[in-house]
Design a protein around this motif. Structure first.
Motif, PDB file in Angstrom:
ATOM      1  N   HIS A   1     -23.937  -1.500 -15.827  1.00 47.17           N
ATOM      2  CA  HIS A   1     -24.596  -2.702 -15.583  1.00 47.17           C
ATOM      3  C   HIS A   1     -25.664  -2.979 -14.617  1.00 47.17           C
ATOM      4  N   SER A   2     -26.602  -3.716 -15.006  1.00 48.55           N
ATOM      5  CA  SER A   2     -27.606  -3.992 -14.056  1.00 48.55           C
ATOM      6  C   SER A   2     -27.077  -5.136 -12.819  1.00 48.55           C
ATOM      7  N   LEU A   3     -27.099  -4.710 -11.524  1.00 47.61           N
ATOM      8  CA  LEU A   3     -26.600  -5.742 -10.481  1.00 47.61           C
ATOM      9  C   LEU A   3     -27.788  -6.742 -10.395  1.00 47.61           C
ATOM     10  N   GLU A   4     -28.711  -6.934 -10.882  1.00 49.20           N
ATOM     11  CA  GLU A   4     -29.594  -7.786 -10.874  1.00 49.20           C
ATOM     12  C   GLU A   4     -29.390  -8.905 -11.708  1.00 49.20           C
ATOM     13  N   THR A   5     -29.038  -8.533 -12.939  1.00 47.31           N
ATOM     14  CA  THR A   5     -28.817  -9.493 -13.922  1.00 47.31           C
ATOM     15  C   THR A   5     -27.594  -9.598 -14.569  1.00 47.31           C
ATOM     16  N   GLY A   6     -26.797  -8.453 -14.045  1.00 44.68           N
ATOM     17  CA  GLY A   6     -25.261  -8.401 -14.525  1.00 44.68           C
ATOM     18  C   GLY A   6     -25.182  -8.113 -16.017  1.00 44.68           C
ATOM     19  N   ARG A   7     -26.314  -7.773 -16.608  1.00 42.37           N
ATOM     20  CA  ARG A   7     -25.913  -7.364 -18.076  1.00 42.37           C
ATOM     21  C   ARG A   7     -25.637  -6.052 -18.078  1.00 42.37           C
ATOM     22  N   ARG A   8     -25.166  -5.728 -19.517  1.00 39.05           N
ATOM     23  CA  ARG A   8     -24.571  -4.244 -19.419  1.00 39.05           C
ATOM     24  C   ARG A   8     -25.805  -3.520 -19.928  1.00 39.05           C
ATOM     25  N   LEU A   9     -26.190  -2.095 -19.571  1.00 41.76           N
ATOM     26  CA  LEU A   9     -27.298  -1.264 -19.886  1.00 41.76           C
ATOM     27  C   LEU A   9     -26.779  -0.329 -21.008  1.00 41.76           C
ATOM     28  N   PRO A  10     -27.837   0.299 -21.659  1.00 46.98           N
ATOM     29  CA  PRO A  10     -27.342   1.327 -22.595  1.00 46.98           C
ATOM     30  C   PRO A  10     -26.968   2.567 -22.030  1.00 46.98           C
ATOM     31  N   PHE A  11     -25.760   3.063 -22.472  1.00 44.66           N
ATOM     32  CA  PHE A  11     -25.129   4.366 -21.975  1.00 44.66           C
ATOM     33  C   PHE A  11     -24.411   4.925 -22.897  1.00 44.66           C
ATOM     34  N   TYR A  12     -24.757   6.102 -23.521  1.00 42.03           N
ATOM     35  CA  TYR A  12     -24.010   6.827 -24.909  1.00 42.03           C
ATOM     36  C   TYR A  12     -22.906   7.455 -23.974  1.00 42.03           C
ATOM     37  N   ASN A  13     -21.781   7.063 -24.606  1.00 46.62           N
ATOM     38  CA  ASN A  13     -20.266   7.541 -24.369  1.00 46.62           C
ATOM     39  C   ASN A  13     -20.011   8.912 -25.468  1.00 46.62           C
ATOM     40  N   GLN A  14     -19.826   9.862 -25.126  1.00 49.51           N
ATOM     41  CA  GLN A  14     -19.352  10.962 -25.889  1.00 49.51           C
ATOM     42  C   GLN A  14     -18.362  10.713 -26.655  1.00 49.51           C
ATOM     43  N   GLN A  15     -18.105  11.230 -27.672  1.00 49.92           N
ATOM     44  CA  GLN A  15     -16.869  11.073 -28.525  1.00 49.92           C
ATOM     45  C   GLN A  15     -15.461  11.889 -27.894  1.00 49.92           C
ATOM     46  N   ALA A  16     -15.127  11.274 -27.009  1.00 46.26           N
ATOM     47  CA  ALA A  16     -14.046  12.186 -26.356  1.00 46.26           C
ATOM     48  C   ALA A  16     -13.006  11.031 -26.085  1.00 46.26           C
ATOM     49  N   SER A  17     -11.716  11.523 -25.849  1.00 44.55           N
ATOM     50  CA  SER A  17     -10.467  10.829 -25.626  1.00 44.55           C
ATOM     51  C   SER A  17     -10.703  10.290 -24.155  1.00 44.55           C
ATOM     52  N   MET A  18     -11.548  10.631 -23.163  1.00 38.05           N
ATOM     53  CA  MET A  18     -11.859  10.001 -21.883  1.00 38.05           C
ATOM     54  C   MET A  18     -13.289  10.387 -21.605  1.00 38.05           C
ATOM     55  N   ASN A  19     -13.963   9.267 -21.043  1.00 34.41           N
ATOM     56  CA  ASN A  19     -15.357   9.590 -20.227  1.00 34.41           C
ATOM     57  C   ASN A  19     -15.107   8.622 -19.108  1.00 34.41           C
ATOM     58  N   ALA A  20     -15.142   9.276 -17.718  1.00 32.75           N
ATOM     59  CA  ALA A  20     -14.628   8.392 -16.607  1.00 32.75           C
ATOM     60  C   ALA A  20     -15.335   9.034 -15.402  1.00 32.75           C
ATOM     61  N   THR A  21     -14.825   8.314 -14.148  1.00 28.98           N
ATOM     62  CA  THR A  21     -15.348   8.679 -12.617  1.00 28.98           C
ATOM     63  C   THR A  21     -16.898   8.984 -12.778  1.00 28.98           C
ATOM     64  N   PRO A  22     -17.647   7.813 -13.252  1.00 32.24           N
ATOM     65  CA  PRO A  22     -19.015   8.044 -13.232  1.00 32.24           C
ATOM     66  C   PRO A  22     -19.513   8.137 -11.727  1.00 32.24           C
ATOM     67  N   SER A  23     -20.900   8.724 -11.447  1.00 34.68           N
ATOM     68  CA  SER A  23     -21.239   8.512 -10.077  1.00 34.68           C
ATOM     69  C   SER A  23     -22.994   8.985 -10.381  1.00 34.68           C
ATOM     70  N   PHE A  24     -23.707   8.126  -9.630  1.00 38.76           N
ATOM     71  CA  PHE A  24     -25.167   8.391  -9.834  1.00 38.76           C
ATOM     72  C   PHE A  24     -25.569   9.515  -8.816  1.00 38.76           C
TER      73      PHE A  24
END
Length: 321
Positions: free
Chosen positions: A117-140
């Motif tokens: 999400h954008s912290l300026e607008t709060g809106r969700r931004l595009p992110f393609y999640n892999q076809q998997a049972s879990m995609n987690a613990t993101p870090s920039f």
């Protein structure tokens, strides 16, 4: 002659403060007055080379009912309010170094997936999640252009890297063990710390961005988790059960080069999820020392612990600029 300032009433909802050519805006209420004062003080401190916590935010997971959402508050615990609204489980937030985006894990669509999400607008931004049972613990990454995360795309949770929109996927780790919580060194974008069970109970490891030069940092005693880089890129804070009953976590600091550790919390409940303040002098963390999981801050030497939250159950804080 003091600090000259011109205060004007713009309308029934806004005030303006001008100093040295810079304009500060705020609403005509206590929150607006606090905002202007904090920004003003922060700029004064920056002129003397100091890093101010004024204006910094803490994002965290809060359960105030049947769901877990991402909440936000000021560094001192004021102005607590929800950020996400998925009416599901949202957890494990991470904020881009420039403070412009937040990524977290959500169960809103069934399996755990990553939301940005954008912290300026709060809106969700595009992110393609892999076809998997879990995609987690993101870090920039330090430049905010990539996200590292853990995915079961290969069948077992491994560390992956992708562009900030989820494209350009690249696998980093390749072992038959669960690996999560990758964190990139803010001073060296080629260096990662992460949590792995490759030697047994989960421990903290370090490796290069290409997956080479894997080194275990913790001793193998107990379980270790939640690594967080200090802004200097030389130290990490983390949670460890070394020397305690299983599940009894405490906060430690490690010099990554020497692997010397210092324990900050002692026998006061379960203490975990440390995150450094922008000035590197404070830590925010979660603890159940008051009876339920709440958000606390302390100095980097473990003293002056202050409880920030009290309503609901709160954990997994991350301190943002």
């Amino acid at each position: 002659a003091g600090l000259p300032a011109l205060v004007q009433r713009l309308d029934s909802m806004r005030v303006l403060v001008e100093r040295g050519g810079k304009v500060y805006f705020g609403t005509l209420d206590e929150a607006g007055a606090r905002k202007v004062a904090q920004e003003f003080a922060s700029d004064i401190l920056s002129q003397f080379g100091a890093t101010s916590l004024v204006g910094s935010k803490v994002y965290y997971v809060s359960q105030r009912g049947s769901v877990k959402e991402i909440w936000q508050m000021n560094y001192d615990g004021s102005d607590q309010k929800p950020f996400s609204g998925y009416k599901s489980i949202s957890t494990m937030p991470n904020v881009a170094p420039d403070g412009s985006k937040i990524a977290f894990t959500t169960f809103a669509r069934g399996n755990p997936s990553i939301a940005v999400h954008s912290l300026e607008t709060g809106r969700r931004l595009p992110f393609y999640n892999q076809q998997a049972s879990m995609n987690a613990t993101p870090s920039f990454t330090p430049d905010g252009k990539m996200i590292l995360f853990s995915s079961t795309l290969s069948g077992i949770a491994q560390i992956y890297a992708a562009n900030v929109d989820g494209s350009g996927l690249r696998r980093i780790s390749n072992v038959r063990a669960i690996e999560v919580e990758p964190k990139v060194n803010p001073r060296n974008a080629n260096e990662i710390v992460f949590v792995s069970g490759r030697s047994g109970p989960q421990q903290i490891y370090k490796m290069n961005l290409d997956g080479a030069d894997v080194i275990r940092l913790t001793t193998g005693e107990g379980e270790a988790s939640n690594p967080s880089w200090h802004p200097d890129g030389q130290h990490i804070a983390f949670a460890w059960t070394r020397g305690f009953e299983p599940g009894n976590w405490n906060i430690f600091i490690m010099d990554v080069a020497t692997r010397e550790t210092v324990q900050l919390t002692h026998g006061r409940g379960r203490n975990e999820n440390p995150s450094w303040s922008p000035d590197g002098r404070h830590l925010v963390f979660s603890s159940n020392r008051s009876g339920t999981n709440q958000i606390w801050t302390m100095l980097a030497d473990g003293t002056q612990a202050v409880q920030l939250t009290s309503q609901g159950i709160n954990q997994m804080p991350v301190w943002s600029k």
